[in-house]
Write a protein that holds these residues in place. Sequence first.
Motif, PDB file in Angstrom:
ATOM      1  N   SER A 266       0.855  -1.182   0.000  1.00  0.00           N
ATOM      2  CA  SER A 266       0.000   0.000   0.000  1.00  0.00           C
ATOM      3  C   SER A 266       0.893   1.235   0.000  1.00  0.00           C
ATOM      4  N   ILE A 267       0.413   2.279  -0.628  1.00  0.00           N
ATOM      5  CA  ILE A 267       1.171   3.525  -0.711  1.00  0.00           C
ATOM      6  C   ILE A 267       1.032   4.276   0.605  1.00  0.00           C
ATOM      7  N   GLU A 268       2.154   4.658   1.189  1.00  0.00           N
ATOM      8  CA  GLU A 268       2.136   5.522   2.377  1.00  0.00           C
ATOM      9  C   GLU A 268       2.119   6.973   1.930  1.00  0.00           C
ATOM     10  N   ASP A 269       3.152   7.356   1.182  1.00  0.00           N
ATOM     11  CA  ASP A 269       3.163   8.713   0.659  1.00  0.00           C
ATOM     12  C   ASP A 269       3.902   8.765  -0.665  1.00  0.00           C
ATOM     13  N   ILE A 270       3.666   9.860  -1.357  1.00  0.00           N
ATOM     14  CA  ILE A 270       4.287  10.133  -2.656  1.00  0.00           C
ATOM     15  C   ILE A 270       4.928  11.510  -2.531  1.00  0.00           C
ATOM     16  N   LEU A 271       6.160  11.617  -3.005  1.00  0.00           N
ATOM     17  CA  LEU A 271       6.879  12.884  -2.936  1.00  0.00           C
ATOM     18  C   LEU A 271       7.200  13.369  -4.339  1.00  0.00           C
ATOM     19  N   VAL A 272       6.847  14.621  -4.600  1.00  0.00           N
ATOM     20  CA  VAL A 272       7.245  15.291  -5.835  1.00  0.00           C
ATOM     21  C   VAL A 272       8.207  16.391  -5.407  1.00  0.00           C
ATOM     22  N   THR A 273       9.428  16.330  -5.928  1.00  0.00           N
ATOM     23  CA  THR A 273      10.459  17.294  -5.563  1.00  0.00           C
ATOM     24  C   THR A 273      10.660  18.276  -6.707  1.00  0.00           C
ATOM     25  N   LEU A 274      10.463  19.549  -6.415  1.00  0.00           N
ATOM     26  CA  LEU A 274      10.695  20.617  -7.390  1.00  0.00           C
ATOM     27  C   LEU A 274      11.932  21.396  -6.958  1.00  0.00           C
ATOM     28  N   HIS A 275      12.351  22.352  -7.753  1.00  0.00           N
ATOM     29  CA  HIS A 275      13.535  23.144  -7.404  1.00  0.00           C
ATOM     30  C   HIS A 275      13.344  23.930  -6.109  1.00  0.00           C
ATOM     31  N   ARG A 276      12.125  24.470  -5.906  1.00  0.00           N
ATOM     32  CA  ARG A 276      11.890  25.306  -4.728  1.00  0.00           C
ATOM     33  C   ARG A 276      10.854  24.738  -3.776  1.00  0.00           C
ATOM     34  N   GLN A 277      10.256  23.612  -4.127  1.00  0.00           N
ATOM     35  CA  GLN A 277       9.168  23.084  -3.291  1.00  0.00           C
ATOM     36  C   GLN A 277       9.224  21.562  -3.200  1.00  0.00           C
ATOM     37  N   TYR A 278       8.616  21.058  -2.121  1.00  0.00           N
ATOM     38  CA  TYR A 278       8.268  19.650  -1.995  1.00  0.00           C
ATOM     39  C   TYR A 278       6.748  19.578  -2.035  1.00  0.00           C
ATOM     40  N   HIS A 279       6.216  18.568  -2.701  1.00  0.00           N
ATOM     41  CA  HIS A 279       4.783  18.305  -2.677  1.00  0.00           C
ATOM     42  C   HIS A 279       4.630  16.896  -2.125  1.00  0.00           C
ATOM     43  N   LEU A 280       4.054  16.815  -0.940  1.00  0.00           N
ATOM     44  CA  LEU A 280       3.941  15.557  -0.213  1.00  0.00           C
ATOM     45  C   LEU A 280       2.483  15.106  -0.212  1.00  0.00           C
ATOM     46  N   ILE A 281       2.260  13.883  -0.646  1.00  0.00           N
ATOM     47  CA  ILE A 281       0.921  13.299  -0.718  1.00  0.00           C
ATOM     48  C   ILE A 281       0.887  12.114   0.242  1.00  0.00           C
ATOM     49  N   ARG A 282       0.034  12.173   1.244  1.00  0.00           N
ATOM     50  CA  ARG A 282      -0.104  11.095   2.227  1.00  0.00           C
ATOM     51  C   ARG A 282      -1.436  10.396   1.978  1.00  0.00           C
ATOM     52  N   VAL A 283      -1.377   9.179   1.423  1.00  0.00           N
ATOM     53  CA  VAL A 283      -2.589   8.429   1.104  1.00  0.00           C
ATOM     54  C   VAL A 283      -3.192   7.891   2.397  1.00  0.00           C
ATOM     55  N   LEU A 284      -4.490   8.144   2.596  1.00  0.00           N
ATOM     56  CA  LEU A 284      -5.165   7.665   3.803  1.00  0.00           C
ATOM     57  C   LEU A 284      -5.516   6.196   3.633  1.00  0.00           C
ATOM     58  N   THR A 285      -5.268   5.438   4.652  1.00  0.00           N
ATOM     59  CA  THR A 285      -5.411   3.987   4.567  1.00  0.00           C
ATOM     60  C   THR A 285      -6.560   3.471   5.422  1.00  0.00           C
ATOM     61  N   ARG A 286      -7.607   4.253   5.551  1.00  0.00           N
ATOM     62  CA  ARG A 286      -8.766   3.829   6.338  1.00  0.00           C
ATOM     63  C   ARG A 286      -9.726   3.022   5.493  1.00  0.00           C
ATOM     64  N   ASP A 287     -10.665   2.335   6.158  1.00  0.00           N
ATOM     65  CA  ASP A 287     -11.647   1.478   5.487  1.00  0.00           C
ATOM     66  C   ASP A 287     -12.314   2.191   4.317  1.00  0.00           C
ATOM     67  N   GLY A 288     -11.977   1.763   3.145  1.00  0.00           N
ATOM     68  CA  GLY A 288     -12.636   2.272   1.956  1.00  0.00           C
ATOM     69  C   GLY A 288     -12.427   3.746   1.666  1.00  0.00           C
ATOM     70  N   ALA A 289     -11.519   4.417   2.382  1.00  0.00           N
ATOM     71  CA  ALA A 289     -11.287   5.851   2.154  1.00  0.00           C
ATOM     72  C   ALA A 289     -10.464   6.020   0.882  1.00  0.00           C
TER      73      ALA A 289
END
Length: 121
Positions: free
Chosen positions: A67-90
């Motif tokens: 299962s995916i915990e998080d996804i990171l997109v790294t830009l020159h000046r920013q981080y974009h952090l995506i935290r996938v919720l792992t709850r029942d059917g969410a």
Amino acid sequence: MNIETALKEAMAVNGAIGAALVDYESGMCLGTAGGGRDLDLEIAAAGNAEVVRHEMRMMATLDMDESIEDILVTLHRQYHLIRVLTRDGAYMFLYLALDRERANLALARHSLRRIERELAL
């Protein structure tokens, strides 16, 4: 904690630019904080929902029992952090955009993990 409090907590992370709770099936924001002229959270949410859906499809195609915990997109000046919720059917994720010069990525990941645990949906 409710969505509004969760987003306020996310914005308290050092370097936070914007935060959102997003339904990744539709790409719609369930709540936002921060953002502004330089970061349209509605557009970012929709785009990042595509990223999450793509990763989910790829994992299914590869028959990965993970299962995916998080996804990171790294830009020159920013981080974009995506935290996938792992709850029942969410089908949601917490999204946090960070200024790279001010943010500590490890602490930001830790904070999102804590917010996820305390978030009542």
